[in-house]
Design a protein around this motif. Structure first.
Motif, PDB file in Angstrom:
ATOM      1  N   ILE A  43       0.847  -1.189   0.000  1.00 15.76           N
ATOM      2  CA  ILE A  43       0.000   0.000   0.000  1.00 15.76           C
ATOM      3  C   ILE A  43       0.885   1.242   0.000  1.00 15.76           C
ATOM      4  N   LEU A  44       0.607   2.169  -0.913  1.00 13.56           N
ATOM      5  CA  LEU A  44       1.296   3.452  -0.877  1.00 13.56           C
ATOM      6  C   LEU A  44       0.707   4.311   0.238  1.00 13.56           C
ATOM      7  N   LEU A  45       1.578   4.921   1.010  1.00 12.55           N
ATOM      8  CA  LEU A  45       1.189   5.791   2.122  1.00 12.55           C
ATOM      9  C   LEU A  45       1.763   7.178   1.880  1.00 12.55           C
ATOM     10  N   PRO A  46       1.283   8.167   2.619  1.00 11.97           N
ATOM     11  CA  PRO A  46       1.950   9.467   2.555  1.00 11.97           C
ATOM     12  C   PRO A  46       3.418   9.307   2.966  1.00 11.97           C
ATOM     13  N   GLU A  47       4.240  10.218   2.504  1.00 17.27           N
ATOM     14  CA  GLU A  47       5.662  10.161   2.819  1.00 17.27           C
ATOM     15  C   GLU A  47       5.879  10.409   4.305  1.00 17.27           C
ATOM     16  N   VAL A  58      -1.703   3.323   9.001  1.00 21.82           N
ATOM     17  CA  VAL A  58      -2.312   1.997   8.813  1.00 21.82           C
ATOM     18  C   VAL A  58      -3.423   1.785   9.839  1.00 21.82           C
ATOM     19  N   ASP A  59      -3.193   2.200  11.082  1.00 20.65           N
ATOM     20  CA  ASP A  59      -4.232   2.092  12.111  1.00 20.65           C
ATOM     21  C   ASP A  59      -5.513   2.808  11.691  1.00 20.65           C
ATOM     22  N   GLU A  60      -5.370   3.946  11.027  1.00 19.93           N
ATOM     23  CA  GLU A  60      -6.536   4.727  10.604  1.00 19.93           C
ATOM     24  C   GLU A  60      -7.325   4.042   9.490  1.00 19.93           C
ATOM     25  N   MET A  61      -6.664   3.204   8.704  1.00 22.77           N
ATOM     26  CA  MET A  61      -7.340   2.568   7.580  1.00 22.77           C
ATOM     27  C   MET A  61      -7.391   1.046   7.699  1.00 22.77           C
ATOM     28  N   TYR A  62      -7.154   0.528   8.911  1.00 23.00           N
ATOM     29  CA  TYR A  62      -7.036  -0.922   9.109  1.00 23.00           C
ATOM     30  C   TYR A  62      -8.270  -1.684   8.635  1.00 23.00           C
ATOM     31  N   PHE A  66      -8.181  -4.717   6.156  1.00 25.90           N
ATOM     32  CA  PHE A  66      -8.617  -6.037   6.623  1.00 25.90           C
ATOM     33  C   PHE A  66      -9.633  -6.620   5.641  1.00 25.90           C
ATOM     34  N   LYS A  67     -10.645  -5.836   5.311  1.00 25.26           N
ATOM     35  CA  LYS A  67     -11.692  -6.307   4.401  1.00 25.26           C
ATOM     36  C   LYS A  67     -11.145  -6.593   3.007  1.00 25.26           C
ATOM     37  N   MET A  68     -10.230  -5.768   2.554  1.00 27.17           N
ATOM     38  CA  MET A  68      -9.635  -5.976   1.241  1.00 27.17           C
ATOM     39  C   MET A  68      -8.864  -7.295   1.195  1.00 27.17           C
ATOM     40  N   GLU A  69      -8.117  -7.592   2.258  1.00 23.74           N
ATOM     41  CA  GLU A  69      -7.365  -8.849   2.309  1.00 23.74           C
ATOM     42  C   GLU A  69      -8.304 -10.048   2.350  1.00 23.74           C
ATOM     43  N   TYR A  74     -12.156 -14.451  -0.449  1.00 23.20           N
ATOM     44  CA  TYR A  74     -13.583 -14.787  -0.453  1.00 23.20           C
ATOM     45  C   TYR A  74     -14.393 -13.502  -0.377  1.00 23.20           C
ATOM     46  N   GLU A  75     -15.190 -13.255  -1.411  1.00 20.53           N
ATOM     47  CA  GLU A  75     -16.025 -12.049  -1.417  1.00 20.53           C
ATOM     48  C   GLU A  75     -17.253 -12.196  -0.526  1.00 20.53           C
ATOM     49  N   ASP A  76     -17.665 -13.418  -0.244  1.00 18.97           N
ATOM     50  CA  ASP A  76     -18.839 -13.684   0.584  1.00 18.97           C
ATOM     51  C   ASP A  76     -18.522 -13.333   2.037  1.00 18.97           C
ATOM     52  N   GLU A  77     -19.048 -12.207   2.492  1.00 19.58           N
ATOM     53  CA  GLU A  77     -18.741 -11.709   3.843  1.00 19.58           C
ATOM     54  C   GLU A  77     -19.229 -12.642   4.946  1.00 19.58           C
ATOM     55  N   SER A  78     -20.157 -13.525   4.640  1.00 15.92           N
ATOM     56  CA  SER A  78     -20.628 -14.466   5.667  1.00 15.92           C
ATOM     57  C   SER A  78     -19.530 -15.466   6.034  1.00 15.92           C
ATOM     58  N   LEU A  79     -18.518 -15.594   5.180  1.00 16.11           N
ATOM     59  CA  LEU A  79     -17.397 -16.495   5.457  1.00 16.11           C
ATOM     60  C   LEU A  79     -16.279 -15.811   6.245  1.00 16.11           C
ATOM     61  N   TRP A  80     -16.375 -14.502   6.372  1.00 18.67           N
ATOM     62  CA  TRP A  80     -15.332 -13.743   7.053  1.00 18.67           C
ATOM     63  C   TRP A  80     -15.419 -13.928   8.560  1.00 18.67           C
ATOM     64  N   PRO A  81     -14.319 -13.722   9.255  1.00 21.79           N
ATOM     65  CA  PRO A  81     -14.374 -13.760  10.724  1.00 21.79           C
ATOM     66  C   PRO A  81     -15.253 -12.621  11.236  1.00 21.79           C
ATOM     67  N   LYS A  82     -15.830 -12.825  12.395  1.00 18.29           N
ATOM     68  CA  LYS A  82     -16.718 -11.803  12.976  1.00 18.29           C
ATOM     69  C   LYS A  82     -15.933 -10.633  13.559  1.00 18.29           C
ATOM     70  N   ASP A  83     -14.759 -10.906  14.103  1.00 16.22           N
ATOM     71  CA  ASP A  83     -13.953  -9.875  14.764  1.00 16.22           C
ATOM     72  C   ASP A  83     -13.032  -9.211  13.744  1.00 16.22           C
ATOM     73  N   LEU A  84     -13.400  -7.997  13.354  1.00 18.19           N
ATOM     74  CA  LEU A  84     -12.575  -7.215  12.438  1.00 18.19           C
ATOM     75  C   LEU A  84     -12.030  -5.975  13.151  1.00 18.19           C
ATOM     76  N   SER A  85     -11.710  -6.134  14.402  1.00 19.54           N
ATOM     77  CA  SER A  85     -11.215  -5.024  15.217  1.00 19.54           C
ATOM     78  C   SER A  85      -9.764  -4.700  14.880  1.00 19.54           C
ATOM     79  N   LEU A  86      -9.303  -3.556  15.358  1.00 21.28           N
ATOM     80  CA  LEU A  86      -7.908  -3.171  15.185  1.00 21.28           C
ATOM     81  C   LEU A  86      -6.992  -4.200  15.838  1.00 21.28           C
ATOM     82  N   LYS A  87      -7.371  -4.679  17.016  1.00 20.42           N
ATOM     83  CA  LYS A  87      -6.576  -5.696  17.709  1.00 20.42           C
ATOM     84  C   LYS A  87      -6.463  -6.960  16.848  1.00 20.42           C
TER      85      LYS A  87
END
Length: 117
Positions: A43-47, A58-62, A66-69, A74-87
């Protein structure tokens, strides 16, 4: 070649990401952590001069990262983990921050939204 006024973050999956992939119903892929960490998202970030500034960005856009990865597998969000927190993001991914970006290609960079790839 010329310097680009950006820094980069390399997003590398960790063991929990591999465990999730292996737990998805119908998954017949034979993946290893090494294979997942071979060709990672950059990912390109500001300098930045201080790598901690890059981590803060990265914390601001985590959540978007996360969702992009997850969606890259798998595009089907029902297969994704429930916890998408910063932690959870930091438990699932290593992030390398690199301050120097050099463009070795002549010509302009083409911008395309990530969801169109």
């Amino acid at each position: 070649m010329y310097f680009v006024d950006r820094s980069v973050a390399v997003i590398k999956p960790k063991e929990p990401f591999l465990q999730w992939l292996n737990s998805v119903p119908g998954n017949d892929m034979d993946l290893s952590l090494d294979s997942l960490r071979t060709d990672c998202t950059v990912i390109l970030l500001p300098e930045f001069t201080d790598p901690e500034e890059g981590i803060n960005h990265v914390d601001e856009m985590y959540e978007q990262l996360f969702k992009m990865e997850l969606a890259s597998w798998y595009e089907d969000e029902s297969l994704w983990p429930k916890d998408l927190s910063l932690k959870a993001f930091w438990e699932w991914f290593d992030v390398e921050i690199h301050a120097t970006v050099i463009d070795s290609v002549e010509g302009d960079i083409t911008n395309m939204p990530a969801h169109e790839l």
